[in-house]
Enzyme design. Structure first.
Site, short mmCIF file in Angstrom:
data_model
loop_
_atom_site.label_atom_id
_atom_site.label_comp_id
_atom_site.label_asym_id
_atom_site.label_seq_id
_atom_site.Cartn_x
_atom_site.Cartn_y
_atom_site.Cartn_z
N ARG A 27 37.07 61.84 32.11
CA ARG A 27 38.95 61.65 33.37
C ARG A 27 39.12 59.86 33.43
O ARG A 27 40.54 59.06 32.89
CB ARG A 27 38.93 62.22 34.65
CG ARG A 27 39.81 63.07 34.90
CD ARG A 27 40.73 62.07 35.65
NE ARG A 27 39.43 61.57 36.56
CZ ARG A 27 40.84 60.45 37.96
NH1 ARG A 27 41.44 60.22 37.88
NH2 ARG A 27 39.48 60.46 38.70
N ASP A 28 39.25 59.55 34.56
CA ASP A 28 38.93 57.95 34.82
C ASP A 28 39.34 57.34 34.20
O ASP A 28 39.99 56.70 34.12
CB ASP A 28 38.38 58.10 36.46
CG ASP A 28 39.33 57.59 36.94
OD1 ASP A 28 40.20 56.41 36.82
OD2 ASP A 28 39.27 57.24 38.41
N HIS A 42 33.84 57.27 45.79
CA HIS A 42 34.50 56.83 44.15
C HIS A 42 34.59 55.51 44.12
O HIS A 42 36.24 55.24 44.58
CB HIS A 42 35.68 58.00 44.27
CG HIS A 42 36.91 57.81 42.84
ND1 HIS A 42 36.40 58.35 41.87
CD2 HIS A 42 37.33 56.73 43.08
CE1 HIS A 42 37.26 58.06 41.13
NE2 HIS A 42 37.97 57.12 41.54
N HIS A 45 36.04 51.89 42.81
CA HIS A 45 36.26 50.82 41.72
C HIS A 45 35.58 49.46 41.43
O HIS A 45 35.98 49.41 42.83
CB HIS A 45 37.95 51.10 41.65
CG HIS A 45 38.72 52.53 40.96
ND1 HIS A 45 38.44 52.19 39.58
CD2 HIS A 45 38.86 53.37 41.18
CE1 HIS A 45 38.90 53.49 39.26
NE2 HIS A 45 39.04 54.57 40.67
N CYS A 50 43.29 53.51 37.75
CA CYS A 50 44.37 54.28 37.22
C CYS A 50 46.15 54.01 37.23
O CYS A 50 46.41 52.68 37.15
CB CYS A 50 44.87 54.46 39.01
SG CYS A 50 46.40 55.82 39.16
N ASN A 68 36.38 52.31 37.60
CA ASN A 68 35.34 53.09 38.12
C ASN A 68 33.13 51.44 38.20
O ASN A 68 33.23 51.47 37.06
CB ASN A 68 34.73 54.09 37.95
CG ASN A 68 35.70 55.09 38.16
OD1 ASN A 68 36.37 55.16 37.39
ND2 ASN A 68 36.11 55.74 39.52
P1 HMG Z 1 56.77 65.67 39.09
O1 HMG Z 1 58.13 65.47 38.20
O2 HMG Z 1 57.35 65.15 40.48
O3 HMG Z 1 56.65 67.25 38.89
O4 HMG Z 1 55.40 65.21 39.10
P2 HMG Z 1 58.04 68.57 38.47
O5 HMG Z 1 57.40 69.88 39.28
O6 HMG Z 1 58.91 67.46 39.24
O7 HMG Z 1 58.29 68.73 37.26
C1 HMG Z 1 58.77 67.97 36.19
C2 HMG Z 1 58.68 68.02 35.01
O8 HMG Z 1 56.87 67.55 34.85
C3 HMG Z 1 58.24 69.20 34.62
O9 HMG Z 1 58.63 69.10 32.69
C4 HMG Z 1 57.05 69.85 34.45
O10 HMG Z 1 57.64 70.71 33.59
C5 HMG Z 1 56.62 68.55 34.28
P3 HMG Z 1 60.38 69.01 32.35
O11 HMG Z 1 60.98 70.17 33.16
O12 HMG Z 1 60.55 67.58 33.32
O13 HMG Z 1 60.04 68.85 30.78
N1 HMG Z 1 54.94 69.03 35.26
C6 HMG Z 1 53.67 69.22 34.68
N2 HMG Z 1 53.61 68.91 33.21
C7 HMG Z 1 51.98 69.33 33.10
N3 HMG Z 1 51.25 69.63 33.84
C8 HMG Z 1 51.77 69.57 35.52
C9 HMG Z 1 52.83 69.81 35.62
N4 HMG Z 1 53.56 69.45 37.16
C10 HMG Z 1 54.80 69.00 36.54
N5 HMG Z 1 50.63 69.72 35.93
C11 HMG Z 1 53.08 65.05 38.91
C12 HMG Z 1 54.36 65.51 39.70
C13 HMG Z 1 52.09 65.75 39.83
C14 HMG Z 1 52.79 66.10 38.06
C15 HMG Z 1 53.33 63.65 38.40
O14 HMG Z 1 53.72 62.71 39.00
C16 HMG Z 1 52.00 63.17 37.77
O15 HMG Z 1 51.48 63.87 36.80
N6 HMG Z 1 51.05 62.51 38.14
C17 HMG Z 1 49.98 61.54 36.73
C18 HMG Z 1 49.51 61.84 38.81
C19 HMG Z 1 47.70 61.21 38.05
O16 HMG Z 1 47.16 61.75 37.00
N7 HMG Z 1 47.58 60.25 38.00
C20 HMG Z 1 46.32 59.38 37.91
C21 HMG Z 1 44.60 60.69 38.54
S1 HMG Z 1 44.56 60.08 40.28
C22 HMG Z 1 43.70 58.34 40.14
O17 HMG Z 1 42.89 57.88 38.87
C23 HMG Z 1 43.10 58.49 41.49
C24 HMG Z 1 41.98 58.84 41.53
O18 HMG Z 1 40.58 58.36 40.79
C25 HMG Z 1 40.25 58.83 42.56
C26 HMG Z 1 41.36 56.64 42.91
O19 HMG Z 1 40.20 56.50 42.33
O20 HMG Z 1 41.73 56.74 43.78
C27 HMG Z 1 41.38 60.50 41.50
MG MG Z 2 39.67 56.77 40.17
#
Ligand code: HMG
Ligand code: MG
Length: 303
Positions: free
Chosen positions: A16-17, A208, A210, A241, A250
């Site tokens: 995933r990450d 967690h 990085h 990210c 990571n």
């Molecule tokens: P949004 O645009 O605010 O969502 O996204 P919305 O509710 O306004 O919907 C807009 C559109 O997105 C719609 O589609 C929804 O259907 C779709 P449209 O009508 O425009 O075609 N949508 C989705 N589609 C699939 N799955 C969903 C979903 N939700 C809405 N769940 C959202 C909000 C959170 C979805 C968006 O901002 C997003 O996907 N962000 C990506 C976040 C991400 O994956 N980041 C990386 C992982 S976190 C990380 O790496 C950190 C971590 O490792 C810890 C660390 O290191 O810090 C965990």
């Molecule tokens: Mg991370």
């Protein structure tokens, strides 16, 4: 008092990450091949994929395909990220053992990563957490930017404590403390961990880290000395990210396993088989592993 644990649980976040930030799409079959090898190496907790918007993170668009193609083992926990109700509903169909809600100690990062402020993210997570618990699915929370933020700079432990409390109140069972951009050093990490421990038990907090600034192993040791027993790591040091520019991978699972085994701490992981899993994905990505330990042991194999 030295609280270093005798056994440490590693949550492998490479699929995933590790892969979410890869520019060219990694086929689902390769992701599954990686997961199979990680299982063979003895990892019992795998973060498989994210149910996020494919427009935001195209690499995770095959989430359902990957979850469905896995040969699941009964003793392995399969986790997926679910940022909102829509993601949870899609994830539920694939029967994860654990879901992960991911918030941030930084307002700016929350906005960039999940398109809402911290308070709104908690309001989004609460029904997801309650529904998951009602289904018998475990719930882990992760807080990004617990020591530093790419947009806001230093983050105070009080902000970590605030999010930790909000997550505890909604029923989150385990909390990950993330140094998203790898700027932490041991004392800062210990303060962030301390903030989490005001609301969660020692066994329910993980690190967690990085490795952007090369501090992740030191930070792991600092957390271990506090008694922390669980860490997220990525094979080959993959990761980053998309919403934290410049943040590298990571801490490498191989490097953490080597550290822990060298300290007499058990992980249940077979290091040689883990090196094979890392070599498999490095070959697919066509670049050398990011793990120092893997590089050393692969060089040794050639002699
Ligand atoms: P949004 O645009 O605010 O969502 O996204 P919305 O509710 O306004 O919907 C807009 C559109 O997105 C719609 O589609 C929804 O259907 C779709 P449209 O009508 O425009 O075609 N949508 C989705 N589609 C699939 N799955 C969903 C979903 N939700 C809405 N769940 C959202 C909000 C959170 C979805 C968006 O901002 C997003 O996907 N962000 C990506 C976040 C991400 O994956 N980041 C990386 C992982 S976190 C990380 O790496 C950190 C971590 O490792 C810890 C660390 O290191 O810090 C965990
Ligand atoms: Mg991370």
């Amino acid at each position: 008092m030295n609280r270093t644990p005798a056994f440490v649980k590693l949550v492998e976040v490479g699929p995933r990450d590790g892969l979410q930030n890869e520019k060219s799409l990694v086929p689902a079959s390769v992701k599954v091949g990686l997961i199979e090898r990680l299982q063979t190496a003895g990892l019992k907790h795998l973060e498989v994929t994210s149910f996020v918007s494919p427009k935001w993170v195209p690499q995770m668009a095959d989430n359902t395909e990957v979850m469905s193609a896995l040969t699941r083992r009964p003793d392995v926990v399969y986790s997926v990220l679910t940022p909102n109700w829509q993601g949870f509903e899609a994830a539920l169909k694939t029967k994860p053992n654990e879901i992960v809600v991911f918030g941030s100690a930084s307002e700016a990062f929350s906005q960039k990563n999940i398109n809402c402020n911290v308070a709104d993210s908690m309001a989004r997570f609460a029904p997801v957490v309650q529904a998951a618990l009602a289904e018998g699915i475990r719930v882990r929370g992760v807080i990004s930017c617990c020591v530093g933020c790419p947009y806001e700079g230093d983050i105070a432990p009080e902000r970590v404590a605030w999010v930790a409390q909000a997550m505890k109140n909604m029923g989150v069972q385990h909390l990950g403390i993330a140094d998203t951009i790898g700027v932490g050093t041991p004392l800062k990490i210990q303060r962030a961990m301390g903030a989490a421990l005001t609301h969660f038990a020692l066994a329910d907090v993980s690190g967690h880290f990085h490795d952007t600034y090369g501090q992740a192993l030191s930070n792991t040791l600092a957390a271990l000395e506090m008694g922390i027993q669980q860490f997220d790591t990525a094979v080959g040091g993959l990761g980053g990210c998309p919403y934290a520019k410049g943040a590298t991978g990571n801490v490498a699972t191989e490097d953490v396993v080597y550290l822990l085994h060298g300290m007499g701490i058990d992980t249940g992981v077979n290091l040689e088989a883990l090196i094979d899993a890392g070599a498999y994905i490095a070959a697919h990505l066509n670049r050398p592993t990011g793990s120092r330990v893997a590089r050393a042991l692969l060089a040794k194999r050639e002699h």
